[in-house]
Write an enzyme that holds these catalytic residues in place. Structure first.
Site, mmCIF file in Angstrom:
data_model
loop_
_atom_site.group_PDB
_atom_site.id
_atom_site.type_symbol
_atom_site.label_atom_id
_atom_site.label_comp_id
_atom_site.label_asym_id
_atom_site.label_seq_id
_atom_site.Cartn_x
_atom_site.Cartn_y
_atom_site.Cartn_z
ATOM 1 N N LYS A 115 -12.488 6.114 -2.698
ATOM 2 C CA LYS A 115 -11.659 6.112 -1.481
ATOM 3 C C LYS A 115 -12.466 6.823 -0.416
ATOM 4 C CE LYS A 115 -7.284 4.821 -0.788
ATOM 5 N NZ LYS A 115 -6.693 3.684 -1.478
ATOM 6 N N GLY A 227 11.313 -1.395 3.236
ATOM 7 C CA GLY A 227 10.042 -1.629 3.942
ATOM 8 C C GLY A 227 9.903 -3.110 4.249
ATOM 9 N N GLY A 229 7.042 -4.375 6.039
ATOM 10 C CA GLY A 229 5.687 -4.552 6.575
ATOM 11 C C GLY A 229 4.958 -5.573 5.732
ATOM 12 N N ASN A 230 3.649 -5.427 5.628
ATOM 13 C CA ASN A 230 2.865 -6.403 4.875
ATOM 14 C C ASN A 230 3.448 -6.619 3.474
ATOM 15 O OD1 ASN A 230 0.685 -6.910 2.757
ATOM 16 N ND2 ASN A 230 -0.288 -7.642 4.615
ATOM 17 N N GLY A 232 6.411 -5.315 1.908
ATOM 18 C CA GLY A 232 7.851 -5.541 1.773
ATOM 19 C C GLY A 232 8.276 -6.907 2.279
HETATM 20 P P1 NAD Z 1 2.939 -1.543 6.534
HETATM 21 O O1 NAD Z 1 2.550 -0.487 7.474
HETATM 22 O O2 NAD Z 1 2.560 -2.956 6.801
HETATM 23 O O3 NAD Z 1 4.537 -1.547 6.343
HETATM 24 C C1 NAD Z 1 5.277 -0.388 6.103
HETATM 25 C C2 NAD Z 1 6.747 -0.729 6.306
HETATM 26 O O4 NAD Z 1 7.522 0.413 5.987
HETATM 27 C C3 NAD Z 1 7.113 -1.097 7.737
HETATM 28 O O5 NAD Z 1 8.030 -2.158 7.709
HETATM 29 C C4 NAD Z 1 7.808 0.137 8.263
HETATM 30 O O6 NAD Z 1 8.770 -0.172 9.263
HETATM 31 C C5 NAD Z 1 8.496 0.585 6.996
HETATM 32 N N1 NAD Z 1 8.919 1.971 7.042
HETATM 33 C C6 NAD Z 1 8.322 3.042 7.627
HETATM 34 N N2 NAD Z 1 9.081 4.126 7.464
HETATM 35 C C7 NAD Z 1 10.153 3.744 6.740
HETATM 36 C C8 NAD Z 1 11.285 4.400 6.244
HETATM 37 N N3 NAD Z 1 11.485 5.708 6.467
HETATM 38 N N4 NAD Z 1 12.171 3.680 5.517
HETATM 39 C C9 NAD Z 1 11.986 2.379 5.316
HETATM 40 N N5 NAD Z 1 10.960 1.696 5.759
HETATM 41 C C10 NAD Z 1 10.044 2.376 6.472
HETATM 42 O O7 NAD Z 1 2.389 -1.064 5.100
HETATM 43 P P2 NAD Z 1 2.144 -1.948 3.813
HETATM 44 O O8 NAD Z 1 0.731 -2.423 3.789
HETATM 45 O O9 NAD Z 1 3.270 -2.913 3.665
HETATM 46 O O10 NAD Z 1 2.235 -0.835 2.668
HETATM 47 C C11 NAD Z 1 3.500 -0.394 2.165
HETATM 48 C C12 NAD Z 1 3.263 0.443 0.930
HETATM 49 O O11 NAD Z 1 2.564 -0.325 -0.052
HETATM 50 C C13 NAD Z 1 2.408 1.705 1.150
HETATM 51 O O12 NAD Z 1 2.862 2.689 0.255
HETATM 52 C C14 NAD Z 1 1.022 1.249 0.728
HETATM 53 O O13 NAD Z 1 0.198 2.342 0.336
HETATM 54 C C15 NAD Z 1 1.389 0.366 -0.449
HETATM 55 N N6 NAD Z 1 0.339 -0.598 -0.818
HETATM 56 C C16 NAD Z 1 -0.060 -1.555 0.053
HETATM 57 C C17 NAD Z 1 -1.030 -2.485 -0.323
HETATM 58 C C18 NAD Z 1 -1.447 -3.591 0.593
HETATM 59 O O14 NAD Z 1 -2.124 -4.535 0.126
HETATM 60 N N7 NAD Z 1 -1.071 -3.581 1.863
HETATM 61 C C19 NAD Z 1 -1.607 -2.417 -1.611
HETATM 62 C C20 NAD Z 1 -1.159 -1.424 -2.490
HETATM 63 C C21 NAD Z 1 -0.177 -0.527 -2.083
#
Ligand code: NAD
Length: 424
Positions: A115, A227, A229-230, A232
Site C-alpha cells: 500500500k 453506501g 458509491g462505486n 454500493g
Molecule cells: P465511494 O467513495 O465511491 O462511495 C462511498 C459511498 O458511501 C458514497 O455513496 C457515500 O455517499 C457513502 N457514504 C459516505 N458516508 C456515509 C455514511 N455515513 N453512511 C452511508 N453512506 C455513506 O467508495 P467505494 O469505492 O464505493 O468504496 C466503498 C467501500 O468499499 C470502502 O470501504 C472501500 O474501502 C471499499 N472497497 C472498495 C473497492 C473498490 O473497488 N472501489 C474495493 C475494495 C473495498
C-alpha cells in the site's frame, strides 16, 4: 519467560505492524505459530518514506511526503493501492499493506501485499498540481515498483486518471511501454473489462454461495445496502438485475426504504438528478442508522469502516452480513454477530473481487492479449467461489467465524511460501 506481543511493541523498535500483531494475537494459538513465524509476519518486508518537491501553481516549490510499504511478497509481486489523504501515516499504510497481503492470499492469487500514498488533500489541489504530485511521487518510488516487484492501483481519492499519470511517468523513466506496472487503468490504455464493478460482483458471487449454505431462497430475501458509491451502487444494481429485492439503500445524506423493493435503476437516475437517493418517489426516507437495523435478511455495508459496532449490533436483524466496505464491523459487533449466529462474510473475502480483476488486468498487459467481458466474469466467479468454499470448510472444521478462517488460510499460505523459499 515468553514476552507478550504487547510488551514487544513497547520494547522493540523493529517497525512492527500493530494490526498484524493484534490479528495474529487472536489466532496465534490455533495456528500454533512459532516465534520465527510470528517475527516474520509482524513486520513489513520493505517500507519507504519519500520526500519530493512539487512546483505549485503559485510558482513556488512545496515538499510532499509519500509512503510505500511492501508488506510481504513471498507469493508474488506486491500489490496494493495508492491513497492520497491528508491524514495518511506510515503506521496506517503498514496496516493496509498487511491486509492486502492477507486478501491476495485468501483468494489465492499470486501476489503479495503493499500500500502507499501521499500525505495530501487532493481537494485543495488544482488539476495540474494533482498531476505533478502524482508524477513526483512516482519518480521518487519508481525504482522500487514494477510489474514483477510491486504493482500500484487506485485507492481512496485516486482514480483511473491518476493511474494513467503513474503509467506515463513510469514509462518515461524506463523508456519503454510497461502497462503491467499499474492496474485500474481505463480500458483504452490497458485496463480490464468489468473492473469497474468487479468488487461488487465478486461479493455477489460469494453471497450466492453463502445463501446456498444457509438455504436462503433468492426470491424470499430482502436486502439493504449502505453506501451508493462505486461499490454500493453497483452491488444494488447487479442484485436488482439478478431479481433480488433490494429494499433499502443509502448514501452520506441518508437512506430510503420500500419494503416491496426499490427500482434501483430509477434510484440511480434520481441520484444523478438530485445528488442523493433521498426523497425517491414511492419510498420512505430513513437515517443510515435505521438502514443498518432495518428488517432485512441480508445487510451489505458498502460505505465506511466501523459502521456496525457495539451500539447497534444487537439490533441488527439481518441473518447475513456481506462486508463490501473495508472494516465496516468492529470487533465487539463481530462477537455479537457470532453469538446471534449471523453469518458474516468478511471483507478480506467479500470485497476481493477488485484485486482479482486487477490480477487479470496484469495478466492481459503482460501477454498483450485482451479478454472479452465473459471471460473476465467466468474466471472471477471461479476464483471467488473457490475461495469461499475453502474459507467456509475451514470454518466448519473449526467451528469458528469466517473472518478467522480467512485469516488462518491466508497466513498458512504466506508462511508456506516463505518456507518453500527457505526463509523459515
Ligand atoms: P465511494 O467513495 O465511491 O462511495 C462511498 C459511498 O458511501 C458514497 O455513496 C457515500 O455517499 C457513502 N457514504 C459516505 N458516508 C456515509 C455514511 N455515513 N453512511 C452511508 N453512506 C455513506 O467508495 P467505494 O469505492 O464505493 O468504496 C466503498 C467501500 O468499499 C470502502 O470501504 C472501500 O474501502 C471499499 N472497497 C472498495 C473497492 C473498490 O473497488 N472501489 C474495493 C475494495 C473495498
Amino acid at each position: 519467560m515468553e514476552i507478550t506481543n504487547h510488551e514487544r511493541i513497547d520494547t522493540d523498535d523493529r517497525n512492527l505492524c500493530k494490526l498484524a500483531i493484534s490479528e495474529l494475537g487472536a489466532i496465534y494459538s490455533d495456528l500454533n505459530l512459532s516465534q520465527e513465524e510470528l517475527d516474520l509476519l509482524e513486520m513489513p518486508k520493505r517500507s519507504f518514506i519519500v520526500h519530493f518537491p512539487v512546483r505549485m501553481d503559485s510558482g513556488k516549490n512545496k515538499m510532499f511526503v509519500g509512503y510505500r510499504v511492501q508488506y510481504n511478497d513471498a507469493r508474488g509481486p506486491a500489490k496494493g493501492g495508492i491513497r492520497f489523504h491528508p491524514e495518511l501515516t506510515l503506521d496506517h499504510v503498514k496496516d493496509l499493506s498487511f491486509l492486502m497481503s492477507l486478501k491476495c492470499a485468501v483468494v489465492n492469487i499470486p501476489f503479495g501485499g503493499s500500500k502507499g500514498g501521499v500525505v495530501v488533500n487532493p481537494k485543495e489541489l488544482s488539476r495540474n498540481e494533482l498531476e505533478q504530485v502524482t508524477r513526483g511521487y512516482i519518480r521518487a518510488i519508481a525504482n522500487y515498483i514494477g510489474p514483477f516487484i510491486d504493482i500500484p492501483a487506485p485507492d481512496v481519492y485516486t482514480d483511473e486518471k491518476i493511474m494513467v499519470w503513474i503509467l506515463d511517468e513510469y514509462e518515461r523513466m524506463k523508456g519503454e511501454h510497461v502497462f503491467a506496472v499499474v492496474t485500474g487503468k481505463p480500458v483504452e490504455l490497458g485496463g480490464s473489462k468489468a473492473r469497474s464493478y468487479s468488487t461488487s460482483l465478486g461479493g455477489i458471487y460469494v453471497l450466492e454461495e453463502a445463501m446456498k449454505r444457509m438455504d436462503m431462497d433468492k426470491f424470499g430475501v430482502s436486502i439493504a445496502v449502505q453506501g451508493f458509491g462505486n461499490v454500493g451502487e453497483n452491488a444494488a444494481r447487479i442484485l436488482h438485475d439478478r431479481g433480488y429485492k433490494v429494499m433499502a439503500v443509502s448514501d452520506s445524506k441518508g437512506g430510503i426504504i420500500n419494503k416491496s423493493g426499490l427500482d434501483i435503476k430509477a434510484v440511480m437516475e434520481h441520484k444523478k438528478g438530485t445528488g442523493s437517493v433521498l426523497d425517491f418517489e414511492g419510498s420512505t426516507n430513513i437515517t443510515n442508522e435505521e438502514l443498518l437495523i432495518c428488517d432485512c435478511d441480508i445487510l451489505i455495508p458498502a460505505a465506511l469502516s466501523d459502521q456496525l459496532n457495539k451500539d447497534n449490533a444487537n439490533d441488527v436483524k439481518a441473518k447475513m452480513v456481506l462486508e463490501l466496505a473495508n472494516a465496516p464491523t468492529t470487533k465487539e459487533a463481530d462477537d455479537i454477530f457470532f453469538d446471534k449466529k449471523i453469518m458474516l462474510i468478511p471483507d478480506a473475502l467479500a470485497n476481493a473481487g477488485g484485486v482479482v480483476v486487477s490480477y487479470f488486468e496484469w495478466i492481459q498487459n503482460l501477454n498483450n492479449d485482451y479478454w472479452e467481458e465473459d471471460k473476465v466474469l467466468e474466471r472471477l466467479k471461479k476464483i471467488m467461489i473457490t475461495a469461499f468454499n475453502e474459507v467456509h470448510s475451514l470454518c466448519d472444521e473449526n467451528s469458528c467465524r469466517m473472518r478467522k478462517s480467512a485469516y488462518q488460510l491466508a497466513i498458512k499460505r504466506i508462511l508456506h511460501a516463505e518456507r518453500l523459499r527457505g526463509n523459515l
